[in-house]
Scaffold this motif. Structure first.
Motif, PDB file in Angstrom:
ATOM      1  N   VAL A  91      45.285  38.222  43.086  1.00 46.99           N
ATOM      2  CA  VAL A  91      45.739  39.592  43.292  1.00 46.99           C
ATOM      3  C   VAL A  91      44.703  40.516  42.683  1.00 46.99           C
ATOM      4  CG1 VAL A  91      47.613  41.229  42.923  1.00 46.99           C
ATOM      5  CG2 VAL A  91      48.095  38.805  42.947  1.00 46.99           C
ATOM      6  N   ARG A  92      44.308  41.542  43.436  1.00 46.41           N
ATOM      7  CA  ARG A  92      43.392  42.544  42.873  1.00 46.41           C
ATOM      8  C   ARG A  92      44.175  43.824  42.615  1.00 46.41           C
ATOM      9  NH1 ARG A  92      40.605  39.519  46.053  1.00 46.41           N
ATOM     10  NH2 ARG A  92      38.799  38.523  45.103  1.00 46.41           N
ATOM     11  N   PHE A  93      44.158  44.250  41.370  1.00 43.12           N
ATOM     12  CA  PHE A  93      44.867  45.493  41.049  1.00 43.12           C
ATOM     13  C   PHE A  93      43.925  46.673  41.237  1.00 43.12           C
ATOM     14  CE2 PHE A  93      47.032  42.322  38.265  1.00 43.12           C
ATOM     15  CZ  PHE A  93      48.201  42.290  38.995  1.00 43.12           C
ATOM     16  N   GLN A  94      44.444  47.717  41.823  1.00 44.32           N
ATOM     17  CA  GLN A  94      43.605  48.879  42.113  1.00 44.32           C
ATOM     18  C   GLN A  94      44.187  50.118  41.458  1.00 44.32           C
ATOM     19  OE1 GLN A  94      44.536  48.467  46.108  1.00 44.32           O
ATOM     20  NE2 GLN A  94      42.908  46.998  46.586  1.00 44.32           N
ATOM     21  N   ASP A  95      43.392  51.187  41.519  1.00 42.64           N
ATOM     22  CA  ASP A  95      43.909  52.470  41.045  1.00 42.64           C
ATOM     23  C   ASP A  95      44.692  53.122  42.166  1.00 42.64           C
ATOM     24  OD1 ASP A  95      42.826  52.245  38.538  1.00 42.64           O
ATOM     25  OD2 ASP A  95      40.864  52.964  39.228  1.00 42.64           O
ATOM     26  N   SER A  96      45.470  54.093  41.807  1.00 40.20           N
ATOM     27  CA  SER A  96      46.231  54.809  42.824  1.00 40.20           C
ATOM     28  C   SER A  96      45.283  55.469  43.823  1.00 40.20           C
ATOM     29  CB  SER A  96      47.084  55.883  42.154  1.00 40.20           C
ATOM     30  OG  SER A  96      47.508  56.791  43.117  1.00 40.20           O
ATOM     31  N   PRO A  97      45.476  55.212  45.105  1.00 37.84           N
ATOM     32  CA  PRO A  97      44.568  55.778  46.092  1.00 37.84           C
ATOM     33  C   PRO A  97      44.840  57.259  46.383  1.00 37.84           C
ATOM     34  CG  PRO A  97      46.232  54.476  47.169  1.00 37.84           C
ATOM     35  CD  PRO A  97      46.529  54.408  45.712  1.00 37.84           C
ATOM     36  N   GLU A  98      45.826  57.810  45.729  1.00 38.91           N
ATOM     37  CA  GLU A  98      46.199  59.193  46.028  1.00 38.91           C
ATOM     38  C   GLU A  98      45.054  60.140  45.651  1.00 38.91           C
ATOM     39  OE1 GLU A  98      49.228  60.598  47.437  1.00 38.91           O
ATOM     40  OE2 GLU A  98      47.640  62.092  47.526  1.00 38.91           O
TER      41      GLU A  98
ATOM     42  N   THR B  16      41.598  41.454  38.344  1.00 39.91           N
ATOM     43  CA  THR B  16      42.069  40.416  39.267  1.00 39.91           C
ATOM     44  C   THR B  16      42.782  39.337  38.470  1.00 39.91           C
ATOM     45  OG1 THR B  16      39.954  39.317  39.080  1.00 39.91           O
ATOM     46  CG2 THR B  16      40.302  40.649  41.039  1.00 39.91           C
ATOM     47  N   LEU B  17      43.740  38.725  39.126  1.00 36.60           N
ATOM     48  CA  LEU B  17      44.529  37.703  38.451  1.00 36.60           C
ATOM     49  C   LEU B  17      45.053  36.780  39.540  1.00 36.60           C
ATOM     50  CD1 LEU B  17      45.425  37.394  35.464  1.00 36.60           C
ATOM     51  CD2 LEU B  17      47.563  38.470  36.087  1.00 36.60           C
ATOM     52  N   SER B  18      45.105  35.466  39.240  1.00 38.77           N
ATOM     53  CA  SER B  18      45.639  34.574  40.267  1.00 38.77           C
ATOM     54  C   SER B  18      47.163  34.685  40.279  1.00 38.77           C
ATOM     55  CB  SER B  18      45.218  33.136  39.992  1.00 38.77           C
ATOM     56  OG  SER B  18      45.944  32.654  38.898  1.00 38.77           O
ATOM     57  N   LEU B  19      47.765  34.372  41.420  1.00 31.41           N
ATOM     58  CA  LEU B  19      49.215  34.519  41.552  1.00 31.41           C
ATOM     59  C   LEU B  19      49.952  33.627  40.558  1.00 31.41           C
ATOM     60  CD1 LEU B  19      49.596  34.784  45.409  1.00 31.41           C
ATOM     61  CD2 LEU B  19      50.437  36.432  43.747  1.00 31.41           C
ATOM     62  N   SER B  20      49.387  32.423  40.303  1.00 34.19           N
ATOM     63  CA  SER B  20      50.087  31.530  39.359  1.00 34.19           C
ATOM     64  C   SER B  20      50.022  32.114  37.944  1.00 34.19           C
ATOM     65  CB  SER B  20      49.503  30.129  39.408  1.00 34.19           C
ATOM     66  OG  SER B  20      48.105  30.200  39.286  1.00 34.19           O
ATOM     67  N   ASP B  21      48.904  32.823  37.617  1.00 33.66           N
ATOM     68  CA  ASP B  21      48.842  33.486  36.321  1.00 33.66           C
ATOM     69  C   ASP B  21      49.856  34.617  36.226  1.00 33.66           C
ATOM     70  OD1 ASP B  21      47.082  31.945  35.030  1.00 33.66           O
ATOM     71  OD2 ASP B  21      45.313  33.205  35.417  1.00 33.66           O
ATOM     72  N   VAL B  22      50.001  35.358  37.333  1.00 27.82           N
ATOM     73  CA  VAL B  22      51.005  36.424  37.356  1.00 27.82           C
ATOM     74  C   VAL B  22      52.360  35.818  37.049  1.00 27.82           C
ATOM     75  CG1 VAL B  22      52.221  38.115  38.780  1.00 27.82           C
ATOM     76  CG2 VAL B  22      49.754  37.885  38.985  1.00 27.82           C
ATOM     77  N   ALA B  23      52.648  34.684  37.696  1.00 29.62           N
ATOM     78  CA  ALA B  23      53.949  34.047  37.510  1.00 29.62           C
ATOM     79  C   ALA B  23      54.150  33.637  36.065  1.00 29.62           C
ATOM     80  CB  ALA B  23      54.068  32.837  38.431  1.00 29.62           C
ATOM     81  N   SER B  24      53.127  33.031  35.455  1.00 29.45           N
ATOM     82  CA  SER B  24      53.332  32.532  34.089  1.00 29.45           C
ATOM     83  C   SER B  24      53.382  33.694  33.097  1.00 29.45           C
ATOM     84  CB  SER B  24      52.256  31.520  33.714  1.00 29.45           C
ATOM     85  OG  SER B  24      51.018  32.180  33.617  1.00 29.45           O
ATOM     86  N   ARG B  25      52.559  34.717  33.300  1.00 30.07           N
ATOM     87  CA  ARG B  25      52.556  35.824  32.345  1.00 30.07           C
ATOM     88  C   ARG B  25      53.807  36.693  32.460  1.00 30.07           C
ATOM     89  NH1 ARG B  25      47.596  36.839  29.760  1.00 30.07           N
ATOM     90  NH2 ARG B  25      46.053  35.351  30.493  1.00 30.07           N
ATOM     91  N   ALA B  26      54.318  36.846  33.682  1.00 33.81           N
ATOM     92  CA  ALA B  26      55.530  37.654  33.850  1.00 33.81           C
ATOM     93  C   ALA B  26      56.770  36.768  33.784  1.00 33.81           C
ATOM     94  CB  ALA B  26      55.485  38.397  35.175  1.00 33.81           C
TER      95      ALA B  26
END
Lengths: 436, 182
Positions: free
Chosen positions: A361-368, A319-329
């Motif tokens: 944001v919660r990152f998940q594995d591929s649900p396939e 999990t990562l906060s959206l603001s962290d996503v913004a700063s890291r990317a």
């Protein structure tokens, strides 16, 4: 009608009615000079021939008209459309070279008048008529793709491009390597335009596998686009085994690379995490990219770099906060990051869920699960393709085995073997390679 | 229209290509644009706009407005998409446009159910293009929980597939085995 034309019409009529088509083909080859001198009377000669019965004669006359550029463009277009619609297939098969030449000239004329869209249906029909099978490549294919690009209407060309090529029409020895190279180049451009990047990459990869001794402009341009597409798709360049031979790849790579320095620099900068070096390369070589008409693709490369950075996060974080996503990317704001993530979820590039309540944001594995009927259908489709390919290979193999040249050489080496002369299996292989 | 969308599109594409001198009536272009948008084929829509003749591109004409819908979809600017769609349309496009609005809403809500575990009512209203007081009802209709100003979307339940045709599957498997054995 002048005398030479009158006798021309009569000969065409007699030879056609006798069904002596190879003779007629030769006669027409010989009379092309006479026709080019009598361009003013071609119209009258045309009207005295029947399309269904004298297709070859009409083909020769039309070719002469197109070469001379005589007559109203609109009339020529109409006559061309009528000819392609009504010509007899068994006749034109005798003159695939003139038929293709007519199509090339027709294409050229349309492009000059920027009326490319008018020719799409005509050429589509023209290809279907002359092809021995849908898998056969003709030199008209490149014309159709050129028109499609010029008209910005890709559907007719895509219908043709989506069929895999397994055979090349020789067109009485007039098919040039240029036609093949252009076909795949235009094809690659069309697939790029409609964002079917995998297919586009396949088209440009052809240039690594065609045996060639010299370098052409088409190859250099294709190599540039190939670099851009591998970056957009974030895939590795094809491993050497895809190439015709190791030697061909290294020499080609070595000889082409000097022509595409900005692109190689772009690829190097892309591999780094931070977007600054990439953007620096983009600004530094802006002019070159614009000159090569690759500005749009370069922009997509930059967007792809953003996506790659987000994709990298999914490998590290749960999990990562959206603001962290913004700063890291290195995106400007959390809102922008949310939009990016949303887009990537839609495309199926990442699997994640956004929680607006706490801005995470919660990152998940591929649900396939690979258990759905769609997967089975895909498996079936791909297996069917592979089975068809296998059958095709067997067929080619049999054809080679029956080739007199091959049989001759193969038995000869066998004799040498029998008479005690050493002949290693590697030599045997060499013979086979030479023939192929 | 949706059921035979593909055949309609093919018909229109044919009409465009066989138009005399390469210029078809502007209605053809507008209808074709609507078809591409319904299919969510934004690339084709873009090139249709680029190749359409000047006669079809009158200012504030239906083709231009449809393409602006396409542009808004491209940048995921959903509120603007809906506001363009709610303008006045000529009769021959009326049905397609209202259908388009429904199709877009359905597409967006499916995306929301996949991408969000919770979303504010205001954002959802913008995505779905409905007013703030209706949005809670839309969410409840789909079985999503509404807790104050936050909605918890649930992914659509997986579609239950009908029984497969055993004989056909068996025939296909036989083919594979015989292919592999030889």
């Amino acid at each position: 009608m002048s005398f030479p034309l009158e006798s021309f019409v009569n000969s065409v009529k007699t030879l056609s009615s006798q069904g002596n088509l190879s003779c007629l083909y030769e006669f027409l080859e010989n009379s092309s000079e006479m026709l080019s001198k009598n361009t003013t009377h071609l119209e009258a000669a045309l009207s005295s021939l029947e399309l269904g019965q004298h297709s070859l004669g009409i083909l020769a006359l039309l070719l002469a008209r197109f070469k001379a550029g005589a007559g109203e463009p609109a009339t020529l277009d109409r006559q061309m459309a009528e000819f392609v619609e009504g010509c007899a297939v068994d006749q034109i098969r005798y003159a695939p070279d003139s038929y293709a030449e007519l199509c090339h000239l027709y294409t050229k004329k349309l492009l000059e008048r920027s009326k490319a869209i008018k020719g799409l249906r005509v050429l589509q029909q023209a290809i279907a008529k002359i092809q021995a099978s849908p898998n056969q490549l003709t030199s008209i294919h490149a014309d159709l793709c050129h028109l499609a690009l010029s008209a910005k209407c890709f559907r007719p060309a895509l219908d043709v491009l989506d069929v895999d090529i397994a055979d090349i029409s020789k067109e009485n020895g007039k098919f040039e390597s240029r036609h093949l190279l252009l076909y795949y180049y235009y094809g690659g451009l069309i697939y790029t335009a409609v964002k079917q990047f995998e297919r586009a990459l396949f088209c440009f990869e052809i240039y690594f596998s065609v045996p060639s001794l010299s370098l052409s402009h088409i190859m250099v341009e294709a190599f540039k686009k190939h670099i851009l597409l591998t970056l957009i798709l974030r895939v590795e360049a094809p491993p050497p085994k895809h190439c015709y031979s190791e030697v061909a790849r290294t020499t080609m790579g070595r000889r082409i690379r000097p022509f595409c320095v900005p692109y190689v620099e772009l690829a190097t900068a892309f591999a780094q995490r931070s977007p600054e070096p990439l953007l620096a390369v983009v600004t530094r070589h802006q002019e070159q990219f614009a000159r090569d008409q690759n500005t749009g693709l370069v922009k997509q490369v930059v967007a792809s770099h953003n996506k790659m950075n987000i994709q990298r996060l999914t490998k590290t974080f749960v999990t990562l906060s959206l603001s962290d996503v913004a700063s890291r990317a290195q995106l400007p704001s959390a809102q922008k990051a949310e939009l990016h993530v949303l887009g990537m979820i839609e495309e199926g590039e990442i699997f994640a869920a956004i929680d607006q309540r706490d801005g995470m944001v919660r990152f998940q594995d591929s649900p396939e699960q690979y258990a759905a009927p769609e997967m089975v259908a895909r498996l079936e489709r791909e297996l069917a393709q592979i089975m068809a390919l296998e059958r095709r290979l067997q067929q080619l193999d049999e054809e080679i085995q029956l080739e007199p040249q091959y049989v001759q050489k193969a038995t000869k080496t066998q004799h040498e073997d029998d008479s005690g002369q050493a002949c290693s299996s590697s030599q045997n292989n060499k013979v086979a390679n030479n023939i192929m | 229209m949706l059921a035979d969308l593909e055949s309609t599109r093919k018909e229109l594409e044919k009409e465009e290509l066989s138009a005399p001198d390469g210029v078809a009536p502007s209605e053809v272009y507008s209808k074709l644009m609507a078809c591409y948008l319904l299919e969510n084929d934004l690339c084709s829509a873009k090139f249709l706009w680029k190749r359409a003749p000047a006669s079809a591109k009158e200012t504030d004409g239906p083709l231009g407005r449809l393409w602006s819908v396409g542009q808004k979809l491209w940048t995921k600017d959903f509120p603007a998409t809906y506001s363009v769609l709610r303008g006045e349309w000529p009769d021959y496009l009326q049905k397609a446009v209202s259908e388009l609005e429904g199709v877009i809403r359905e597409r967006v809500l499916t995306l929301v159910s996949r991408a969000y575990t919770s979303i504010t009512l205001t954002d959802l209203a913008a995505f779905a293009g409905v007013s703030a007081d209706q949005v809670a009802a839309v969410a409840r209709e789909r079985g999503w929980s509404v807790d104050g100003a936050v909605v918890g979307p649930k992914p659509a339940p997986p579609v239950i597939h009908g029984a497969t045709n055993c004989e056909k599957t068996l025939a296909v498997l036989t083919q594979y085995v015989s292919f592999l054995e030889n």
